[in-house]
Design an enzyme around this catalytic site. Structure first.
Site, PDB file in Angstrom:
ATOM      1  N   GLU A  28      53.031  10.878  40.069  1.00  0.00           N
ATOM      2  CA  GLU A  28      52.273  11.326  39.719  1.00  0.00           C
ATOM      3  C   GLU A  28      51.041  11.149  38.074  1.00  0.00           C
ATOM      4  O   GLU A  28      50.838   9.911  38.615  1.00  0.00           O
ATOM      5  CB  GLU A  28      53.550  11.813  38.539  1.00  0.00           C
ATOM      6  CG  GLU A  28      54.917  12.762  39.325  1.00  0.00           C
ATOM      7  CD  GLU A  28      54.791  13.481  38.177  1.00  0.00           C
ATOM      8  OE1 GLU A  28      55.172  13.192  36.848  1.00  0.00           O
ATOM      9  OE2 GLU A  28      56.497  13.556  38.392  1.00  0.00           O
ATOM     10  N   HIS A  73      50.569  16.678  33.347  1.00  0.00           N
ATOM     11  CA  HIS A  73      50.568  15.642  34.723  1.00  0.00           C
ATOM     12  C   HIS A  73      51.017  16.453  35.789  1.00  0.00           C
ATOM     13  O   HIS A  73      51.038  17.760  35.559  1.00  0.00           O
ATOM     14  CB  HIS A  73      51.920  14.788  34.212  1.00  0.00           C
ATOM     15  CG  HIS A  73      53.614  15.753  34.202  1.00  0.00           C
ATOM     16  ND1 HIS A  73      53.681  17.047  33.027  1.00  0.00           N
ATOM     17  CD2 HIS A  73      54.409  15.827  34.554  1.00  0.00           C
ATOM     18  CE1 HIS A  73      54.649  16.962  32.643  1.00  0.00           C
ATOM     19  NE2 HIS A  73      55.518  16.498  34.437  1.00  0.00           N
ATOM     20  N   HIS A  75      52.868  17.328  39.349  1.00  0.00           N
ATOM     21  CA  HIS A  75      53.702  16.932  40.061  1.00  0.00           C
ATOM     22  C   HIS A  75      54.041  17.404  41.485  1.00  0.00           C
ATOM     23  O   HIS A  75      53.641  18.129  41.753  1.00  0.00           O
ATOM     24  CB  HIS A  75      55.061  18.742  39.941  1.00  0.00           C
ATOM     25  CG  HIS A  75      55.681  18.886  37.925  1.00  0.00           C
ATOM     26  ND1 HIS A  75      57.309  18.988  38.230  1.00  0.00           N
ATOM     27  CD2 HIS A  75      56.017  17.580  37.094  1.00  0.00           C
ATOM     28  CE1 HIS A  75      57.198  18.872  36.967  1.00  0.00           C
ATOM     29  NE2 HIS A  75      56.852  17.682  36.373  1.00  0.00           N
ATOM     30  N   ASP A  86      60.412  16.354  30.613  1.00  0.00           N
ATOM     31  CA  ASP A  86      59.441  16.505  30.566  1.00  0.00           C
ATOM     32  C   ASP A  86      59.199  17.581  28.937  1.00  0.00           C
ATOM     33  O   ASP A  86      58.254  17.169  28.730  1.00  0.00           O
ATOM     34  CB  ASP A  86      58.611  16.968  31.307  1.00  0.00           C
ATOM     35  CG  ASP A  86      58.173  17.113  32.828  1.00  0.00           C
ATOM     36  OD1 ASP A  86      57.994  15.643  32.703  1.00  0.00           O
ATOM     37  OD2 ASP A  86      58.345  18.146  33.881  1.00  0.00           O
TER      38      ASP A  86
END
Length: 138
Positions: A28, A73, A75, A86
């Site tokens: 990630e 971020h 995934h 999250d």
């Protein structure tokens, strides 16, 4: 804390996010979003940020005394919905949160508010000011 409305994200900033996420896969990628003139133009990557295949850990205590608009971020699984962790993180870091996934193109991202609800975030074609920083290096 009063949250400022953001007009959108700069196209070049989104391109950076997508490329950084693609380069980080299968780990990630994570960073924080900064705003200039009501537009997301910067991605701040904090020291000590750790990435794995399952998550990224951003050490908020490393954040300098500045405001952030939200977070970004990836995934790598391709699931663009925020998880419960999250959403917990979102509530601590602003009101604009981008999640990107494969194939890391202009259609493989989504933006959410601090509660984890999907929100619109226009991509804006803006010109960045040349601050002359590169000139100082030579």
């Amino acid at each position: 804390m009063r949250r400022k409305k953001v007009l959108g994200i700069a196209k070049d900033t989104l391109k950076f996010i997508l490329e950084a996420s693609r380069s980080s896969a299968p780990l990630e990628f994570a960073g924080l979003l900064q705003v200039d003139d009501d537009i997301i133009t910067e991605v701040l990557i904090l020291p000590g940020t750790e990435s794995s295949r399952m998550n990224a850990l951003v050490r908020l205590y490393m954040l300098p005394n500045m405001q952030v608009a939200g977070s970004v971020h990836s995934h790598p699984s391709g699931v663009l919905r925020p998880s419960e962790p999250d959403i917990l993180f979102f509530s601590r870091t602003g009101d604009y949160h981008i999640i990107v996934g494969p194939p890391f193109d202009e259609r493989s991202w989504a933006c959410y508010n601090a509660a984890g609800e999907r929100r619109d975030l226009p991509v804006l074609d803006v010109q960045f000011d040349d601050d002359g920083f590169e000139d100082d290096l030579y």
